[in-house]
Design an enzyme around this catalytic site. Structure first.
Site, PDB file in Angstrom:
ATOM      1  N   HIS A   1       0.814  -1.210   0.000  1.00 18.13           N
ATOM      2  CA  HIS A   1       0.000   0.000   0.000  1.00 18.13           C
ATOM      3  C   HIS A   1       0.855   1.270   0.000  1.00 18.13           C
ATOM      4  CE1 HIS A   1      -2.897  -3.060   0.989  1.00 18.13           C
ATOM      5  NE2 HIS A   1      -3.860  -2.210   0.730  1.00 18.13           N
TER       6      HIS A   1
ATOM      7  N   ILE B   1       3.439  -0.350  20.238  1.00 18.68           N
ATOM      8  CA  ILE B   1       2.038  -0.277  19.819  1.00 18.68           C
ATOM      9  C   ILE B   1       1.581  -1.631  19.287  1.00 18.68           C
ATOM     10  CG2 ILE B   1       0.503   0.715  18.053  1.00 18.68           C
ATOM     11  CD1 ILE B   1       2.164   3.332  18.389  1.00 18.68           C
TER      12      ILE B   1
ATOM     13  N   MET C   1      -1.332  -3.481  17.060  1.00 17.91           N
ATOM     14  CA  MET C   1      -2.296  -3.042  16.051  1.00 17.91           C
ATOM     15  C   MET C   1      -2.640  -4.165  15.089  1.00 17.91           C
ATOM     16  SD  MET C   1      -1.992   0.097  13.308  1.00 17.91           S
ATOM     17  CE  MET C   1      -0.739  -0.690  12.277  1.00 17.91           C
TER      18      MET C   1
ATOM     19  N   ASP D   1      -4.372  -4.603  11.365  1.00 12.89           N
ATOM     20  CA  ASP D   1      -4.719  -3.875  10.137  1.00 12.89           C
ATOM     21  C   ASP D   1      -5.063  -4.962   9.135  1.00 12.89           C
ATOM     22  OD1 ASP D   1      -4.887  -2.489   7.777  1.00 12.89           O
ATOM     23  OD2 ASP D   1      -2.887  -1.594   7.889  1.00 12.89           O
ATOM     24  N   MET D   2      -6.349  -5.251   9.001  1.00 14.52           N
ATOM     25  CA  MET D   2      -6.710  -6.443   8.233  1.00 14.52           C
ATOM     26  C   MET D   2      -7.926  -6.200   7.349  1.00 14.52           C
ATOM     27  SD  MET D   2      -8.251  -8.781  11.314  1.00 14.52           S
ATOM     28  CE  MET D   2      -9.770  -8.318  12.156  1.00 14.52           C
TER      29      MET D   2
ATOM     30  N   TRP E   1     -17.331 -17.628   6.251  1.00 17.76           N
ATOM     31  CA  TRP E   1     -18.586 -16.881   6.391  1.00 17.76           C
ATOM     32  C   TRP E   1     -18.483 -15.745   7.406  1.00 17.76           C
ATOM     33  CZ3 TRP E   1     -17.843 -22.078   7.267  1.00 17.76           C
ATOM     34  CH2 TRP E   1     -17.731 -22.473   8.591  1.00 17.76           C
TER      35      TRP E   1
ATOM     36  N   GLY F   1       1.289  -6.111  14.919  1.00 12.88           N
ATOM     37  CA  GLY F   1       1.818  -4.765  14.753  1.00 12.88           C
ATOM     38  C   GLY F   1       3.194  -4.544  15.333  1.00 12.88           C
ATOM     39  N   HIS F   2       3.668  -5.466  16.168  1.00 12.55           N
ATOM     40  CA  HIS F   2       4.957  -5.253  16.824  1.00 12.55           C
ATOM     41  C   HIS F   2       6.127  -5.325  15.846  1.00 12.55           C
ATOM     42  CE1 HIS F   2       3.737  -6.002  21.299  1.00 12.55           C
ATOM     43  NE2 HIS F   2       2.847  -5.281  20.647  1.00 12.55           N
TER      44      HIS F   2
END
Length: 332
Positions: free
Chosen positions: A44, A168, A170, A172-173, A224, A304-305
């Protein structure tokens, strides 16, 4: 190949300025693309940049547009992005959610008419760095079949939750097993996916990223469950922003623009003192990471680490960029 942060930012900036983007806007946008790439999120960052420029050239993105506040209800605000640059707008909206949270304990900004925000984790991280819980998600064009279907009718609708732990924590998915960006990363590297990521043309589960990119039969996360979560995230973002749903974006727009997004910040320190907060978070992290390993050679990770480590490695060693992607950017 390897490039420095400065080389990467300069390349992005050059392309933006050549398209008439104002110098200050171009610099801020180039900075965000370069920071995303430096953090190891190539899918990204640098890899996404040519697609971003395509949408800029097509007029989907309006670089001089300014987001406008539509409604204010104390801790909740509704904004119209006016199809401005997605990553810059998202940063501004999370900043606004943080401002609201500093006054009310929680802040929620619902945004309509937005563009792709690139790396969603940037905005959760932005909140967590300031001591807030950051939550955000976006809808998208329909790029995933709902569970039981062959036809794309739901979005990957990525969800981010960031916690101000040290470091932090986190997630992000996307609501798919892999984002399309990660399919591209694995295809460019010549790798199979580590687990099934979609269906082949015969309807069998497959780990081949190129097959899934081509037929668009990406697998919902948790089958599902990911399919259902994608649908309700779309519903909430659409209702709170009074914006476009996945169905509207898909059926009424020529490409993925005009999406709906949610940004939430929560000021934890209004509810718990700092020492207690840190102790509770550390206990959770220690309890998880000290579990008996399934493979002694593979550490138990917390979400996130890895980003701080990846950023530091890229600063020391240079940022890895795929040769074909770099060639595309140089040709823009």
């Amino acid at each position: 190949m390897k490039v420095t942060f400065e080389q990467l930012k300069e390349a992005f900036n050059r392309v933006l300025l050549a398209r008439g983007v104002a110098a200050e806007t171009a610099d801020a946008c180039a900075e965000m693309f370069a920071r995303t790439t430096e953090s190891g999120v190539y899918s990204h960052g640098v890899n996404r940049f040519p697609r971003f420029i395509q949408q800029l050239d097509n007029g989907d993105i309006i670089p001089d547009a300014r987001p406008q506040r539509i409604t204010s209800l104390g801790a909740i605000e509704q904004w119209d992005a006016q199809r401005a640059i997605g990553n810059l707008t998202a940063k501004k909206m999370m900043d606004r959610a943080i401002e609201l949270a500093s006054d009310h304990g929680i802040g929620l900004v619902a945004l309509r008419n937005a563009n792709h925000w690139m790396r969603g984790g940037s905005y959760g991280w932005q909140a967590a760095e300031k001591g807030y819980i950051g939550i955000c998600w976006t809808n998208s064009i329909a790029v995933m079949p709902p569970w039981g279907s062959k036809e794309c009718r739901i979005g990957t609708n990525p969800l981010i939750v960031a916690i101000p732990s040290s470091p932090i924590t986190m997630i992000d998915m996307s609501m798919s097993m892999f984002s399309y960006g990660m399919l591209e990363v694995n295809r460019l590297a010549g790798r199979e996916l580590p687990v099934d990521g979609g269906f082949d043309d015969e309807g069998n589960l497959t780990k081949e990223p190129g097959v899934i990119e081509k037929n668009r039969r990406i697998l919902p996360m948790g089958y599902w469950k990911g399919s259902g979560l994608s649908i309700v995230l779309d519903m909430i973002a659409t209702l709170l922003s009074d914006g476009a749903s996945v169905a509207e974006v898909t059926q009424e727009n020529s490409d993925e623009y005009g999406v709906s997004q949610i940004f939430i910040a929560i000021e934890v320190d209004k509810l718990i003192d700092g020492a207690t907060r840190d102790a509770k978070l550390q206990r959770i992290m220690d309890f998880v990471t000290t579990a008996e390993r399934a493979d002694e050679n593979v550490a138990i990770r917390l979400p996130g680490h890895e980003f701080t480590r990846l950023r530091d490695e890229n600063r020391r060693n240079g940022i890895t960029v795929d040769d074909s992607v770099w060639a595309k950017i140089q040709a823009l």
